[in-house]
Scaffold this motif. Structure first.
Motif, short mmCIF file in Angstrom:
data_model
loop_
_atom_site.label_atom_id
_atom_site.label_comp_id
_atom_site.label_asym_id
_atom_site.label_seq_id
_atom_site.Cartn_x
_atom_site.Cartn_y
_atom_site.Cartn_z
N ALA A 161 35.14 -4.44 153.49
CA ALA A 161 33.72 -4.36 153.11
C ALA A 161 33.44 -5.15 151.84
N ASN A 162 34.32 -5.05 150.86
CA ASN A 162 34.15 -5.82 149.62
C ASN A 162 34.20 -7.31 149.88
N TYR A 163 35.14 -7.73 150.71
CA TYR A 163 35.23 -9.15 151.07
C TYR A 163 33.93 -9.59 151.75
N LEU A 164 33.48 -8.81 152.74
CA LEU A 164 32.26 -9.17 153.47
C LEU A 164 31.03 -9.17 152.55
N GLU A 165 31.00 -8.25 151.61
CA GLU A 165 29.88 -8.22 150.67
C GLU A 165 29.84 -9.50 149.84
N ASN A 166 31.00 -9.97 149.41
CA ASN A 166 31.06 -11.24 148.67
C ASN A 166 30.61 -12.40 149.54
N GLU A 167 31.02 -12.38 150.79
CA GLU A 167 30.59 -13.44 151.72
C GLU A 167 29.09 -13.38 151.96
N LYS A 168 28.55 -12.20 152.00
CA LYS A 168 27.11 -12.02 152.16
C LYS A 168 26.37 -12.56 150.94
N VAL A 169 26.83 -12.20 149.75
CA VAL A 169 26.21 -12.66 148.50
C VAL A 169 26.28 -14.18 148.40
N ASN A 170 27.38 -14.76 148.87
CA ASN A 170 27.55 -16.22 148.82
C ASN A 170 26.84 -16.94 149.96
N GLY A 171 26.12 -16.21 150.81
CA GLY A 171 25.33 -16.83 151.87
C GLY A 171 26.13 -17.26 153.08
N HIS A 172 27.34 -16.73 153.24
CA HIS A 172 28.17 -17.12 154.38
C HIS A 172 27.95 -16.27 155.62
N ILE A 173 27.42 -15.07 155.46
CA ILE A 173 27.13 -14.20 156.60
C ILE A 173 25.82 -13.48 156.37
N GLU A 174 25.25 -13.02 157.48
CA GLU A 174 24.05 -12.20 157.44
C GLU A 174 24.40 -10.88 158.10
N VAL A 175 24.47 -9.83 157.32
CA VAL A 175 24.77 -8.50 157.84
C VAL A 175 24.17 -7.47 156.89
N GLU A 176 23.69 -6.38 157.45
CA GLU A 176 23.02 -5.39 156.61
C GLU A 176 24.00 -4.49 155.87
N ASP A 177 24.96 -3.89 156.57
CA ASP A 177 25.84 -2.88 155.98
C ASP A 177 27.30 -3.32 156.14
N THR A 178 27.86 -3.90 155.10
CA THR A 178 29.21 -4.44 155.19
C THR A 178 30.26 -3.35 155.37
#
Length: 191
Positions: free
Chosen positions: A123-140
């Motif tokens: 989840a932490n990894y995905l949250e960083n990817e979300k913040v960096n604009g690499h993925i679009e997801v609501e709840d990591t």
């Protein structure tokens, strides 16, 4: 150092502090002084094992920025390698048996927190990817849980029940590749 194997071999409820001292050596007074009771010793062992297994895994996740498919593949492979070991199967059986003991004093919240470590890492990894604009997801966190459940789903429950299934490396990698593909497409990976 005391290991969780004694609990795995004998069952949590069947192991007393006296049994632990007989098996591991030392004194009962020292054991109580350091851990207070069997529950806290069990939690301590789980915390140590969690750091041993997942500590490096969490630290390595920063090396995969922008490489979601590689991260999920490597993480999923390590997770499957872990959860399909005989000790992991015994551990899950132990936790299930503890969960069904109504009068168990074992702090299930602490156990759940320790069992959530792989989910939190992903989840932490995905949250960083979300913040960096690499993925679009609501709840990591939810995505991480769903990913790990999809990875272990074809293997863990059946092996806990003692059902003989193919858990060869080839089969695990084939299943993992499919899960990673599905998740990357579902995450709207932006490259």
């Amino acid at each position: 150092m005391w290991r969780i194997d004694f609990f795995l071999d004998n069952g949590y409820e069947n192991v007393s502090m006296n049994d632990i001292v007989k098996h591991a050596g030392g004194s009962l007074a020292t054991l109580y002084k350091h851990f207070g009771n069997k529950e806290q010793l069990f939690i301590y062992i789980l915390e140590q094992k969690s750091e041993e297994v997942f500590g490096e895994w969490g630290r390595k996740s920063v090396c995969y920025e922008g490489r979601i498919e590689e991260f999920l593949t490597e993480t999923g492979r390590m997770f499957l390698d872990l959860v399909t070991t005989p000790d992991a199967i015994l551990f899950h059986r132990l936790l299930i048996s503890i969960g069904y003991i109504n009068d168990s004093r074992l702090n299930k919240t602490q156990i759940q927190n320790l069992m959530s470590v792989p989910v939190i890492i992903i989840a932490n990894y995905l949250e960083n990817e979300k913040v960096n604009g690499h993925i679009e997801v609501e709840d990591t966190y939810l995505v991480a849980e769903q990913f790990l459940n999809a990875v272990k789903g074809p293997f863990l429950f059946q092996t806990i029940l003692g059902i003989q299934i193919d858990i060869s490396e080839e089969t695990r990698l084939k299943a993992l590749k499919q899960v990673v593909t599905i998740f990357c497409r579902g995450l709207h990976v932006i490259q």
